[in-house]
Design a protein around this motif. Sequence first.
Motif, mmCIF file in Angstrom:
data_model
loop_
_atom_site.group_PDB
_atom_site.id
_atom_site.type_symbol
_atom_site.label_atom_id
_atom_site.label_comp_id
_atom_site.label_asym_id
_atom_site.label_seq_id
_atom_site.Cartn_x
_atom_site.Cartn_y
_atom_site.Cartn_z
ATOM 1 N N ILE A 254 69.541 27.575 -47.126
ATOM 2 C CA ILE A 254 69.511 28.939 -46.581
ATOM 3 C C ILE A 254 68.378 29.072 -45.566
ATOM 4 O O ILE A 254 68.553 29.620 -44.476
ATOM 5 C CB ILE A 254 69.358 29.984 -47.712
ATOM 6 N N THR B 107 68.857 29.772 -41.514
ATOM 7 C CA THR B 107 68.197 30.920 -40.885
ATOM 8 C C THR B 107 67.355 30.464 -39.693
ATOM 9 O O THR B 107 67.397 31.074 -38.619
ATOM 10 C CB THR B 107 67.297 31.664 -41.897
ATOM 11 N N SER C 134 69.549 29.384 -36.795
ATOM 12 C CA SER C 134 70.189 30.562 -36.216
ATOM 13 C C SER C 134 69.203 31.364 -35.388
ATOM 14 O O SER C 134 69.577 31.976 -34.387
ATOM 15 C CB SER C 134 70.767 31.449 -37.322
ATOM 16 N N PHE C 135 67.939 31.348 -35.808
ATOM 17 C CA PHE C 135 66.882 32.009 -35.047
ATOM 18 C C PHE C 135 66.844 31.427 -33.623
ATOM 19 O O PHE C 135 66.786 32.157 -32.635
ATOM 20 C CB PHE C 135 65.550 31.793 -35.767
ATOM 21 N N SER D 6 77.794 35.845 -35.540
ATOM 22 C CA SER D 6 76.594 35.538 -34.759
ATOM 23 C C SER D 6 76.712 36.058 -33.326
ATOM 24 O O SER D 6 75.719 36.469 -32.728
ATOM 25 C CB SER D 6 76.300 34.041 -34.784
ATOM 26 N N PRO E 189 72.446 34.448 -43.881
ATOM 27 C CA PRO E 189 71.315 33.779 -43.208
ATOM 28 C C PRO E 189 71.544 33.586 -41.715
ATOM 29 O O PRO E 189 70.598 33.708 -40.922
ATOM 30 C CB PRO E 189 71.197 32.429 -43.926
ATOM 31 N N VAL E 190 72.808 33.332 -41.309
ATOM 32 C CA VAL E 190 73.106 33.186 -39.872
ATOM 33 C C VAL E 190 72.791 34.495 -39.151
ATOM 34 O O VAL E 190 72.075 34.517 -38.144
ATOM 35 C CB VAL E 190 74.586 32.785 -39.634
ATOM 36 N N ILE F 223 70.921 37.087 -40.083
ATOM 37 C CA ILE F 223 69.492 37.438 -40.108
ATOM 38 C C ILE F 223 68.740 36.629 -39.050
ATOM 39 O O ILE F 223 67.974 37.169 -38.245
ATOM 40 C CB ILE F 223 68.885 37.185 -41.511
ATOM 41 N N GLY F 224 68.994 35.311 -39.031
ATOM 42 C CA GLY F 224 68.323 34.445 -38.064
ATOM 43 C C GLY F 224 68.625 34.839 -36.626
ATOM 44 O O GLY F 224 67.721 34.963 -35.800
ATOM 45 N N LEU G 226 69.039 41.442 -45.967
ATOM 46 C CA LEU G 226 67.885 40.885 -46.675
ATOM 47 C C LEU G 226 67.941 41.230 -48.163
ATOM 48 O O LEU G 226 67.738 40.363 -49.014
ATOM 49 C CB LEU G 226 66.575 41.386 -46.044
ATOM 50 N N LEU H 285 70.878 39.213 -49.732
ATOM 51 C CA LEU H 285 70.582 37.785 -49.853
ATOM 52 C C LEU H 285 69.551 37.542 -50.956
ATOM 53 O O LEU H 285 69.682 36.602 -51.759
ATOM 54 C CB LEU H 285 70.058 37.248 -48.515
#
Lengths: 280, 128
Positions: A7, A11, A14-15, A54, A233-234, A236-237, B41, B44
Amino acid sequence: MLSLTIIFFITLLSFGFGILGALLGIGGGIFIVPVLTIYFDIPIRYAIGASIISVIATSSGAAAAYVRDRITNLRIAMFLEVGTTTGAITGAFLAGIVSNKILYIIFAAIMLYSAFMMFHRRNQELPQHETGHPWAEHLKLNDAYYDKVLQRKVEYKTQGVPQGLGLMYIAGIISGLLGIGNGAFKVMAMDTAMQLPMKVSTATSNFMIGVTAAASAGVYFARGDINPEITAPVAIGVLLGSTVGCKIMDRIKSSTLRKIFIPILLFIAVEMFMKGLGAQ
Amino acid sequence: MRTSDEQNYKQAKTDSRPFSIEKFISISLRIGVVICLVLLLIGLFMLIVGEQRQLTYSNNLIDIWHSLIQGEGYAIIDLGLLVLILTPVFRVAASIVLFGHERDYFYSFITTFVLCILIISFLLGKIG
């Protein structure tokens, strides 16, 4: 359940894609799908689902800053959306009639050509035009933004409006047929045909890709292709990355942006060419 | 010199008007993105600390709602993703009204057209 390490790395990567997406106006699907499937062993349908999200994340994450600073030209975006959306629908109806193999190879050739064109103008900071295309005046497509690197207001006159609209229609058809976001094609059309400043081209493309992706996201969602533990996670990043990308945009020159764009175009050309050879 | 130039420009372009399309879209997008980020967030985090149950996430809105009430992490993520998916749609819909507000009816028309095509392609389920 994915491990915490995985994860974290998803992230982090992806950031990086978020930064690239915000700077270059591309969705990043071309990077995210192979990375997720090859390095993280994620099934292709979840990888594509995550890449659609994304695209929206890059677009909405960056748009707040770009629209406020007027780097995104809202009118150009809306006007060209007419081309991309009708093109996408045309593409959906053409599916099965046109060979994907040939399409991938044509697409690769266009990307190669635009990489060459961009290389030719690699040192040009801003396009210089006294007047715009006659349509640009009527459609209010000429505008200005404050460039924080050049520390001055940059006024621009939009060229080749019908050509731009036509290219967007083609971009839409390719999207509809191949299921790709096509941000690079949109940037190329705005840069080459409409001769907009590079920053305006990438920011406006970034704004546009979110709209088309949102329309297809609903379908992927309903189909169950959007897996929360991979997509979260994708997203968020990418969201955080695109915010940072906007800050970087304030610090680099248009010509630098173009130089970053050229290798990406070459990469896409190779990727699409390989797909063309492999596709049935 | 630089700051005064920048200020002048900003004043001329945005601050002089109490309301502009750019301002409204920018602010509403920022709100959407922050809500989405917070939901993702939280979701997750709950997935990570929660018990390792079989992930049986669902994709229809009613199921998501039921799981939300039970406080399931994946349902909170789904809600966050829905907010994210809706931000561009909202942005197009809002532009119709905003262009109208600026008496730019041509662009109101163009935006309405784009929204209609988006809805049609959504129904066709085939857009790239």
